[in-house]
Design a protein around this motif. Sequence first.
Motif, PDB file in Angstrom:
ATOM      1  N   ARG A 435       0.856  -1.196   0.000  1.00 37.29           N
ATOM      2  CA  ARG A 435       0.000   0.000   0.000  1.00 37.29           C
ATOM      3  C   ARG A 435       0.887   1.240   0.000  1.00 37.29           C
ATOM      4  O   ARG A 435       1.964   1.244   0.586  1.00 37.29           O
ATOM      5  CB  ARG A 435      -0.872  -0.003   1.251  1.00 37.29           C
ATOM      6  N   PHE A 436       0.420   2.271  -0.658  1.00 37.70           N
ATOM      7  CA  PHE A 436       1.229   3.485  -0.724  1.00 37.70           C
ATOM      8  C   PHE A 436       0.842   4.463   0.373  1.00 37.70           C
ATOM      9  O   PHE A 436       1.503   5.473   0.573  1.00 37.70           O
ATOM     10  CB  PHE A 436       1.086   4.147  -2.111  1.00 37.70           C
ATOM     11  N   SER A 437      -0.227   4.146   1.090  1.00 40.12           N
ATOM     12  CA  SER A 437      -0.684   5.068   2.128  1.00 40.12           C
ATOM     13  C   SER A 437      -1.497   4.297   3.153  1.00 40.12           C
ATOM     14  O   SER A 437      -2.062   3.248   2.861  1.00 40.12           O
ATOM     15  CB  SER A 437      -1.553   6.141   1.469  1.00 40.12           C
ATOM     16  N   LEU A 438      -1.552   4.876   4.362  1.00 40.33           N
ATOM     17  CA  LEU A 438      -2.357   4.260   5.413  1.00 40.33           C
ATOM     18  C   LEU A 438      -3.817   4.721   5.323  1.00 40.33           C
ATOM     19  O   LEU A 438      -4.691   4.226   6.032  1.00 40.33           O
ATOM     20  CB  LEU A 438      -1.751   4.695   6.757  1.00 40.33           C
ATOM     21  N   ASP A 439      -4.042   5.684   4.442  1.00 43.01           N
ATOM     22  CA  ASP A 439      -5.361   6.319   4.396  1.00 43.01           C
ATOM     23  C   ASP A 439      -6.359   5.571   3.511  1.00 43.01           C
ATOM     24  O   ASP A 439      -5.979   4.871   2.571  1.00 43.01           O
ATOM     25  CB  ASP A 439      -5.235   7.749   3.856  1.00 43.01           C
ATOM     26  N   LEU A 440      -7.619   5.820   3.785  1.00 43.44           N
ATOM     27  CA  LEU A 440      -8.678   5.372   2.878  1.00 43.44           C
ATOM     28  C   LEU A 440      -8.600   6.242   1.625  1.00 43.44           C
ATOM     29  O   LEU A 440      -7.983   7.313   1.654  1.00 43.44           O
ATOM     30  CB  LEU A 440     -10.040   5.593   3.544  1.00 43.44           C
ATOM     31  N   PRO A 441      -9.254   5.840   0.556  1.00 41.23           N
ATOM     32  CA  PRO A 441      -9.304   6.737  -0.603  1.00 41.23           C
ATOM     33  C   PRO A 441      -9.883   8.091  -0.182  1.00 41.23           C
ATOM     34  O   PRO A 441     -10.800   8.147   0.654  1.00 41.23           O
ATOM     35  CB  PRO A 441     -10.255   6.026  -1.563  1.00 41.23           C
ATOM     36  N   ALA A 442      -9.347   9.157  -0.772  1.00 39.71           N
ATOM     37  CA  ALA A 442      -9.791  10.500  -0.382  1.00 39.71           C
ATOM     38  C   ALA A 442     -11.311  10.634  -0.503  1.00 39.71           C
ATOM     39  O   ALA A 442     -11.963  11.237   0.365  1.00 39.71           O
ATOM     40  CB  ALA A 442      -9.097  11.532  -1.256  1.00 39.71           C
ATOM     41  N   GLY A 443     -11.867  10.031  -1.543  1.00 44.81           N
ATOM     42  CA  GLY A 443     -13.317  10.141  -1.752  1.00 44.81           C
ATOM     43  C   GLY A 443     -14.115   9.539  -0.605  1.00 44.81           C
ATOM     44  O   GLY A 443     -15.171  10.049  -0.225  1.00 44.81           O
ATOM     45  N   HIS A 444     -13.614   8.453  -0.019  1.00 42.70           N
ATOM     46  CA  HIS A 444     -14.328   7.824   1.102  1.00 42.70           C
ATOM     47  C   HIS A 444     -14.301   8.756   2.315  1.00 42.70           C
ATOM     48  O   HIS A 444     -15.308   8.933   3.006  1.00 42.70           O
ATOM     49  CB  HIS A 444     -13.697   6.482   1.451  1.00 42.70           C
ATOM     50  N   ASN A 445     -13.110   9.325   2.563  1.00 45.66           N
ATOM     51  CA  ASN A 445     -13.010  10.239   3.713  1.00 45.66           C
ATOM     52  C   ASN A 445     -13.900  11.458   3.522  1.00 45.66           C
ATOM     53  O   ASN A 445     -14.600  11.885   4.458  1.00 45.66           O
ATOM     54  CB  ASN A 445     -11.552  10.674   3.914  1.00 45.66           C
ATOM     55  N   GLN A 446     -13.894  12.009   2.308  1.00 46.63           N
ATOM     56  CA  GLN A 446     -14.737  13.193   2.050  1.00 46.63           C
ATOM     57  C   GLN A 446     -16.210  12.862   2.263  1.00 46.63           C
ATOM     58  O   GLN A 446     -16.962  13.638   2.862  1.00 46.63           O
ATOM     59  CB  GLN A 446     -14.534  13.683   0.607  1.00 46.63           C
ATOM     60  N   LEU A 447     -16.595  11.706   1.796  1.00 51.17           N
ATOM     61  CA  LEU A 447     -17.987  11.285   1.934  1.00 51.17           C
ATOM     62  C   LEU A 447     -18.374  11.184   3.411  1.00 51.17           C
ATOM     63  O   LEU A 447     -19.425  11.681   3.835  1.00 51.17           O
ATOM     64  CB  LEU A 447     -18.192   9.937   1.229  1.00 51.17           C
ATOM     65  N   ILE A 448     -17.517  10.547   4.196  1.00 49.30           N
ATOM     66  CA  ILE A 448     -17.848  10.363   5.620  1.00 49.30           C
ATOM     67  C   ILE A 448     -17.919  11.723   6.321  1.00 49.30           C
ATOM     68  O   ILE A 448     -18.819  11.976   7.124  1.00 49.30           O
ATOM     69  CB  ILE A 448     -16.826   9.426   6.306  1.00 49.30           C
ATOM     70  N   GLU A 449     -16.969  12.600   6.006  1.00 45.63           N
ATOM     71  CA  GLU A 449     -16.988  13.953   6.594  1.00 45.63           C
ATOM     72  C   GLU A 449     -18.330  14.618   6.294  1.00 45.63           C
ATOM     73  O   GLU A 449     -18.991  15.159   7.190  1.00 45.63           O
ATOM     74  CB  GLU A 449     -15.873  14.826   5.993  1.00 45.63           C
ATOM     75  N   ALA A 450     -18.743  14.564   5.030  1.00 48.86           N
ATOM     76  CA  ALA A 450     -19.965  15.268   4.624  1.00 48.86           C
ATOM     77  C   ALA A 450     -21.196  14.647   5.275  1.00 48.86           C
ATOM     78  O   ALA A 450     -22.056  15.360   5.819  1.00 48.86           O
ATOM     79  CB  ALA A 450     -20.084  15.231   3.104  1.00 48.86           C
ATOM     80  N   VAL A 451     -21.251  13.323   5.282  1.00 49.15           N
ATOM     81  CA  VAL A 451     -22.435  12.660   5.842  1.00 49.15           C
ATOM     82  C   VAL A 451     -22.514  12.891   7.350  1.00 49.15           C
ATOM     83  O   VAL A 451     -23.581  13.164   7.907  1.00 49.15           O
ATOM     84  CB  VAL A 451     -22.425  11.149   5.499  1.00 49.15           C
ATOM     85  N   SER A 452     -21.368  12.817   8.023  1.00 49.59           N
ATOM     86  CA  SER A 452     -21.412  12.971   9.483  1.00 49.59           C
ATOM     87  C   SER A 452     -21.713  14.424   9.877  1.00 49.59           C
ATOM     88  O   SER A 452     -22.202  14.670  10.978  1.00 49.59           O
ATOM     89  CB  SER A 452     -20.120  12.477  10.131  1.00 49.59           C
ATOM     90  N   THR A 453     -21.431  15.366   8.995  1.00 56.71           N
ATOM     91  CA  THR A 453     -21.802  16.756   9.281  1.00 56.71           C
ATOM     92  C   THR A 453     -23.323  16.916   9.153  1.00 56.71           C
ATOM     93  O   THR A 453     -23.961  17.623   9.932  1.00 56.71           O
ATOM     94  CB  THR A 453     -21.081  17.710   8.290  1.00 56.71           C
ATOM     95  N   ALA A 454     -23.887  16.210   8.172  1.00 58.11           N
ATOM     96  CA  ALA A 454     -25.328  16.355   7.927  1.00 58.11           C
ATOM     97  C   ALA A 454     -26.176  15.495   8.871  1.00 58.11           C
ATOM     98  O   ALA A 454     -27.325  15.816   9.145  1.00 58.11           O
ATOM     99  CB  ALA A 454     -25.630  15.949   6.484  1.00 58.11           C
ATOM    100  N   GLN A 455     -25.616  14.403   9.342  1.00 55.61           N
ATOM    101  CA  GLN A 455     -26.416  13.442  10.114  1.00 55.61           C
ATOM    102  C   GLN A 455     -25.645  13.049  11.389  1.00 55.61           C
ATOM    103  O   GLN A 455     -24.637  12.338  11.311  1.00 55.61           O
ATOM    104  CB  GLN A 455     -26.683  12.199   9.235  1.00 55.61           C
ATOM    105  N   PRO A 456     -26.136  13.487  12.553  1.00 54.39           N
ATOM    106  CA  PRO A 456     -25.401  13.159  13.792  1.00 54.39           C
ATOM    107  C   PRO A 456     -25.357  11.661  14.081  1.00 54.39           C
ATOM    108  O   PRO A 456     -24.416  11.175  14.712  1.00 54.39           O
ATOM    109  CB  PRO A 456     -26.175  13.909  14.878  1.00 54.39           C
ATOM    110  N   ASN A 457     -26.355  10.931  13.617  1.00 57.37           N
ATOM    111  CA  ASN A 457     -26.346   9.478  13.861  1.00 57.37           C
ATOM    112  C   ASN A 457     -25.681   8.761  12.689  1.00 57.37           C
ATOM    113  O   ASN A 457     -26.358   8.119  11.880  1.00 57.37           O
ATOM    114  CB  ASN A 457     -27.764   8.959  14.063  1.00 57.37           C
ATOM    115  N   ALA A 458     -24.381   8.911  12.606  1.00 49.92           N
ATOM    116  CA  ALA A 458     -23.676   8.273  11.490  1.00 49.92           C
ATOM    117  C   ALA A 458     -22.885   7.074  11.987  1.00 49.92           C
ATOM    118  O   ALA A 458     -22.191   7.134  13.010  1.00 49.92           O
ATOM    119  CB  ALA A 458     -22.742   9.273  10.816  1.00 49.92           C
TER     120      ALA A 458
END
Length: 778
Positions: A435-458
């Motif tokens: 693996r070249f990074s320890l991170d999830l794909p940037a798109g997955h992280n962005q998605l989770i950030e956006a969803v958790s901002t919109a929905q407290p029960n994430a």
Amino acid sequence: MFTEQSSVSPRSADYVARAKMLVAKMTLEEKALLLSGDGWWKTHAIERLQIPSICMTDGPHGLRKVEAGGLSESVPATCFPTASALASSWDTELIRQVGVALAQESQASDVQILLGPGINMKRSPLGGRNFEYFSEDPLLAGKMAAAYIQGLQSQGVGTSLKHFAANNQEFERMVANSNLDERTFHEVYLPAFEIAVKEAQPWSVMAAYNPVNGVQAAENGILLREILRTKWGFHGFVVSDWGAVHDRVKGVNAGLNLEMPGSGDYNRNKIIAAGRTGTISPAVLDEVVEELLAVILEGHDRHRAGVRFDATQHDTLARKAAGESLVLLKNADNLLPLNLAETKTIAIIGAFAKLPRYQGAGSSQVNPTRISTAYEELLKLAGNEVTISYAPGYTDEGTTTDHLIAQAVERAKGAQVAVVFAGLPDSFESEGFDRFSLDLPAGHNQLIEAVSTAQPNAVVVLMNGAAVTLPWADKVKAIVEAWLGGQAGGGAIVDVVTGKVNPSGKLSETFPARIEDTPAYPDFPARHKEAHYGEGIFIGYRYYDTRKVNPQFPFGFGLSYTTFAYSDFQVSSVAIRDTDSVTVEMKVKNTGRVAGKEIVQLYVHEQRSRLVRPAKELKAFAKVTLKPGEETIVRFRLEKRDFAYYDVSLHDWTVNPGKFDILAGGSSRDLPLRQTIEVASTLTRCPKLTRSSLLKEFVNHPVGKAFYNELVEAFGLGNPGAPIAEEDANLTPEEAATKRKADMAVKAFLDDMPVYKVCAFSEGRFSEERLDAMLGCR
Ligand code: BGC
């Protein structure tokens, strides 16, 4: 607990005798033929002598039997969770059952040896094949492997324990030389293999692609003969990893029995020529052929024609295994399990919900009999009562767009709870590259950030084969690590999220906070074809705990829908000799409101080690099932090896006499129980003392001790507790204390000097001639 002695009976004498008889009749050409495969997956049959052929195939978490050749499509088989998931169940009985099922499928496909398990240590979370390996801890990996092997072999199907050894990266995997010191090798990279060999005797061991300290693993006599056969008592055959042979003649001489895949005439002719010139002696040749042939005969005999397996039953087992392996990492406000009587609208976000990542890429890739997705399983369960909405959120490669995010946010807002599926796509994690990074794909992280901002029960459900960073962990309420859960992983996720199954998995590897914190950083993977294991014995939690680096989630961690309390810690003795064993017991109680399973872990810490040791090491574990309010006693036995370190001067395990803390609890960072015991050494072989040995090396040495005392006396230095010498009797207590302190300072100064220097500084009170005489006369 570490088992020193092999607990498995040797291969039936009948097979060994038959192999010997056949070898006596074989020509040199026939012997050479047998030592190289017949194509990709089979050994050669020799009709003249009625020697059958056997079939080997991948492994490890399902059968990949390729009918046509090489890398083409394989027969349908149950895809169980991969090793990082299975190890997170910490459930040896479950792994054994998976082994039994795998054996039935192997029997049904006329496969005699399944190529697995893979038990290399997770030196770095970036290792491309970590999904296929059990753990960063040798004991956990070894016990899991032993259970897997026992399961398969109990049904007459062999295993091939891989990849032996120090094969901890994918980058330049055929050439990168693993450089590691003897102690690190024995304490970290060999014990999982040792446990598996001693407790389960795999029919075969697979020699790795890489060189180890400059010698190819497949030509390494120290590994293949001295360690594997002589020290551990292995009595199967060694097969090369597919294409790991460099110099076939050296390999035969080092104990490599079988070359896979076959290399046609090329290496066969080399063996024949070496047999003729004596470069391979007749005795060595016969031995490697016999060892291989005995397993071929057994594999052939134990094949059962007409076996069928029940694909539905195996799918149920795969679902159970995935459920047991799942790790609940966070559950704020007890958001999980979702009560479908109250939760009427659920937004399912993330393409992995419909197109799950459920296994790793590469040679272990199984063609599953069926696949359950979390989305479909939830729909089934929800019926008409609960409204389920869906948004993919990202593309196959893990990228996202404003539109995909906006759609996901809208779905999340419109529901009571949002469950986001994220993880690593195939292109991020595979055999063949790291693996070249320890991170999830940037798109997955962005998605989770956006969803958790919109929905407290994430809730976030992760599908990945190895540790990842979770930068949004504080923003979501619940995190479920579902690993690569196999074909029934989707159903298992729904079982846990809705509370049908109480999660009971615990991390089999640390989740570090960032790549810079990991022990092998920046050495990993290799430079100029050299992999330097600079972090030595400090891998995984051994590193984080010693360095006091806080990981994101520690080794052994996992939550449950219930709680457990630990108490009544008792040890059978507080002072033992290293030849004794000590029994440790504790009470574990389910203090919550639902039934659950707890993984009890036992670690040992040496208080004042003579040489650097990890802050703690796992020595035993057990998984217990408890109803609400129920309690049980968990018992472990510890023996010498559980306190010992590998002494490079002795080339053996030894205990440094002193105090050891025994720690127990529910994770490597949550160990409420502690007892200290004293372990005395019965060492009879002792390191050789020389003129250059340090004075302090004499102090606990059976022969050197008297000499040490004499020297200290020659300097007029007493011990802190010794009675006051006559000449000191006139001193006031303050003067005596000052003198004592000064004496101790001189002693500390002398302790760290080579002994011949101490003599030289003694101004004739202890001559070097006398020293030489003493050392010479020992
Ligand atoms: C892998 C092995 C596998 C073998 C056969 C190799 O590339 O390293 O793990 O068993 O291929 O497919």
